[in-house]
Design a protein around this motif. Structure first.
Motif, PDB file in Angstrom:
ATOM      1  N   ASN A  48      98.395 152.329 -36.679  1.00 10.54           N
ATOM      2  CA  ASN A  48      98.899 151.339 -36.059  1.00 10.54           C
ATOM      3  C   ASN A  48      98.420 150.694 -35.119  1.00 10.54           C
ATOM      4  OD1 ASN A  48     100.035 151.263 -38.729  1.00 10.54           O
ATOM      5  ND2 ASN A  48     102.189 151.913 -38.477  1.00 10.54           N
ATOM      6  N   SER A  49      98.687 152.057 -34.166  1.00  8.19           N
ATOM      7  CA  SER A  49      98.305 151.547 -32.508  1.00  8.19           C
ATOM      8  C   SER A  49      97.170 150.921 -32.273  1.00  8.19           C
ATOM      9  CB  SER A  49      98.780 152.553 -31.749  1.00  8.19           C
ATOM     10  OG  SER A  49      97.877 153.532 -31.269  1.00  8.19           O
ATOM     11  N   LYS A  51      94.769 149.842 -34.779  1.00  4.19           N
ATOM     12  CA  LYS A  51      94.895 148.518 -35.522  1.00  4.19           C
ATOM     13  C   LYS A  51      95.860 147.624 -34.088  1.00  4.19           C
ATOM     14  CE  LYS A  51      95.639 149.855 -40.279  1.00  4.19           C
ATOM     15  NZ  LYS A  51      96.459 149.690 -41.104  1.00  4.19           N
ATOM     16  N   ASP A  52      96.793 147.864 -33.480  1.00  3.36           N
ATOM     17  CA  ASP A  52      97.573 146.487 -32.493  1.00  3.36           C
ATOM     18  C   ASP A  52      96.124 146.721 -31.908  1.00  3.36           C
ATOM     19  OD1 ASP A  52      99.665 146.618 -33.695  1.00  3.36           O
ATOM     20  OD2 ASP A  52     100.830 147.438 -33.449  1.00  3.36           O
ATOM     21  N   LEU A  55      92.778 144.634 -32.569  1.00  7.89           N
ATOM     22  CA  LEU A  55      93.705 143.050 -33.077  1.00  7.89           C
ATOM     23  C   LEU A  55      94.185 141.955 -31.153  1.00  7.89           C
ATOM     24  CD1 LEU A  55      95.126 140.501 -34.168  1.00  7.89           C
ATOM     25  CD2 LEU A  55      97.507 142.125 -34.324  1.00  7.89           C
ATOM     26  N   ALA A  56      94.710 143.312 -30.274  1.00  3.61           N
ATOM     27  CA  ALA A  56      94.321 142.583 -28.860  1.00  3.61           C
ATOM     28  C   ALA A  56      93.344 142.352 -28.554  1.00  3.61           C
ATOM     29  CB  ALA A  56      95.558 143.902 -28.281  1.00  3.61           C
ATOM     30  N   SER A 101      89.590 151.215 -31.423  1.00  5.33           N
ATOM     31  CA  SER A 101      89.970 152.048 -32.821  1.00  5.33           C
ATOM     32  C   SER A 101      88.608 153.268 -32.747  1.00  5.33           C
ATOM     33  CB  SER A 101      89.967 151.745 -34.065  1.00  5.33           C
ATOM     34  OG  SER A 101      89.224 150.700 -34.285  1.00  5.33           O
ATOM     35  N   TYR A 137      89.244 138.078 -38.173  1.00  6.08           N
ATOM     36  CA  TYR A 137      91.279 138.344 -38.010  1.00  6.08           C
ATOM     37  C   TYR A 137      92.017 137.002 -38.217  1.00  6.08           C
ATOM     38  CZ  TYR A 137      91.208 142.739 -35.910  1.00  6.08           C
ATOM     39  OH  TYR A 137      90.944 144.311 -36.057  1.00  6.08           O
ATOM     40  N   LYS A 141      96.574 135.416 -37.113  1.00  3.62           N
ATOM     41  CA  LYS A 141      97.074 136.749 -36.850  1.00  3.62           C
ATOM     42  C   LYS A 141      96.565 136.843 -35.896  1.00  3.62           C
ATOM     43  CE  LYS A 141      96.276 141.702 -39.083  1.00  3.62           C
ATOM     44  NZ  LYS A 141      95.464 142.241 -40.524  1.00  3.62           N
ATOM     45  N   ALA A 145      99.189 137.467 -32.048  1.00  2.43           N
ATOM     46  CA  ALA A 145      98.809 138.889 -31.056  1.00  2.43           C
ATOM     47  C   ALA A 145      99.552 138.696 -29.535  1.00  2.43           C
ATOM     48  CB  ALA A 145      97.544 139.499 -31.198  1.00  2.43           C
ATOM     49  N   GLU A 146      99.820 139.255 -29.240  1.00  2.00           N
ATOM     50  CA  GLU A 146     100.221 138.978 -27.495  1.00  2.00           C
ATOM     51  C   GLU A 146      99.547 138.937 -26.806  1.00  2.00           C
ATOM     52  OE1 GLU A 146     103.516 138.158 -25.823  1.00  2.00           O
ATOM     53  OE2 GLU A 146     104.239 138.499 -28.165  1.00  2.00           O
ATOM     54  N   THR A 148      96.527 139.986 -23.643  1.00  8.62           N
ATOM     55  CA  THR A 148      96.084 141.114 -22.954  1.00  8.62           C
ATOM     56  C   THR A 148      96.749 140.812 -21.583  1.00  8.62           C
ATOM     57  OG1 THR A 148      94.703 141.061 -22.754  1.00  8.62           O
ATOM     58  CG2 THR A 148      95.197 142.453 -24.447  1.00  8.62           C
TER      59      THR A 148
END
Length: 153
Positions: A48-49, A51-52, A55-56, A101, A137, A141, A145-146, A148
């Motif tokens: 999960n991290s 993937k996050d 996305l970031a 990733s 993406y 989505k 996302a937050e 960075t």
């Protein structure tokens, strides 16, 4: 006689040191059960991290493309497709950007940020494709996302 038996029993227990085999086996079994439960959970957290983080990165590219369009193209977002190569050439993004990733460098020509004819973000495409993802993406989505945080020097 009972008092002597109790004294003998207590004196034997005071001289004994260490754990019995049963106690050691019980501890090993408990640790094994904890490991069986914890290892899959840790694996899921790591995936999960990743993937996050990907996305970031897509969000970071979107933010850089917005700055590029505002600064270089007078804010005309309509129908624009911005490549990573353009963002690197104009110094809106770091030259050594990698996909978190896989730790592979992103392709400058195939990594794109696409805006609709209305000037709204349509999608961000990452190349190489992140592990277990399509590489595209959609706007909702990316925008959820937050952003960075910018490091301060």
């Amino acid at each position: 006689m009972l008092a002597q038996a109790i004294k003998r029993r207590l004196s034997k227990e005071e001289n004994q040191k260490g754990f019995t085999l049963i106690e050691l086996l019980a501890v090993i079994v408990i640790l094994g059960i904890i490991a069986v439960i914890a290892i899959p959970m840790i694996g899921g957290i790591i995936n999960n991290s990743k993937k996050d983080a990907d996305l970031a990165t897509a969000r970071q590219l979107y933010d850089a493309s917005r700055m590029y369009i505002m600064g270089e193209l007078d804010g005309d977002f309509k129908g624009k497709t911005v490549t990573l190569e353009t963002l690197k050439d104009k110094k809106y993004i770091d030259q050594t950007l990698v996909l978190p990733s896989t730790k592979k460098s992103l392709s400058g020509t195939k990594t794109t940020i696409v805006y609709t004819s209305d000037g709204v973000l349509q999608k961000v495409t990452l190349d190489p494709v992140p592990t277990g993802e399509s590489g595209e993406y959609p706007a909702d989505k990316v925008l959820s996302a937050e952003p960075t945080p910018t490091p301060t020097n």
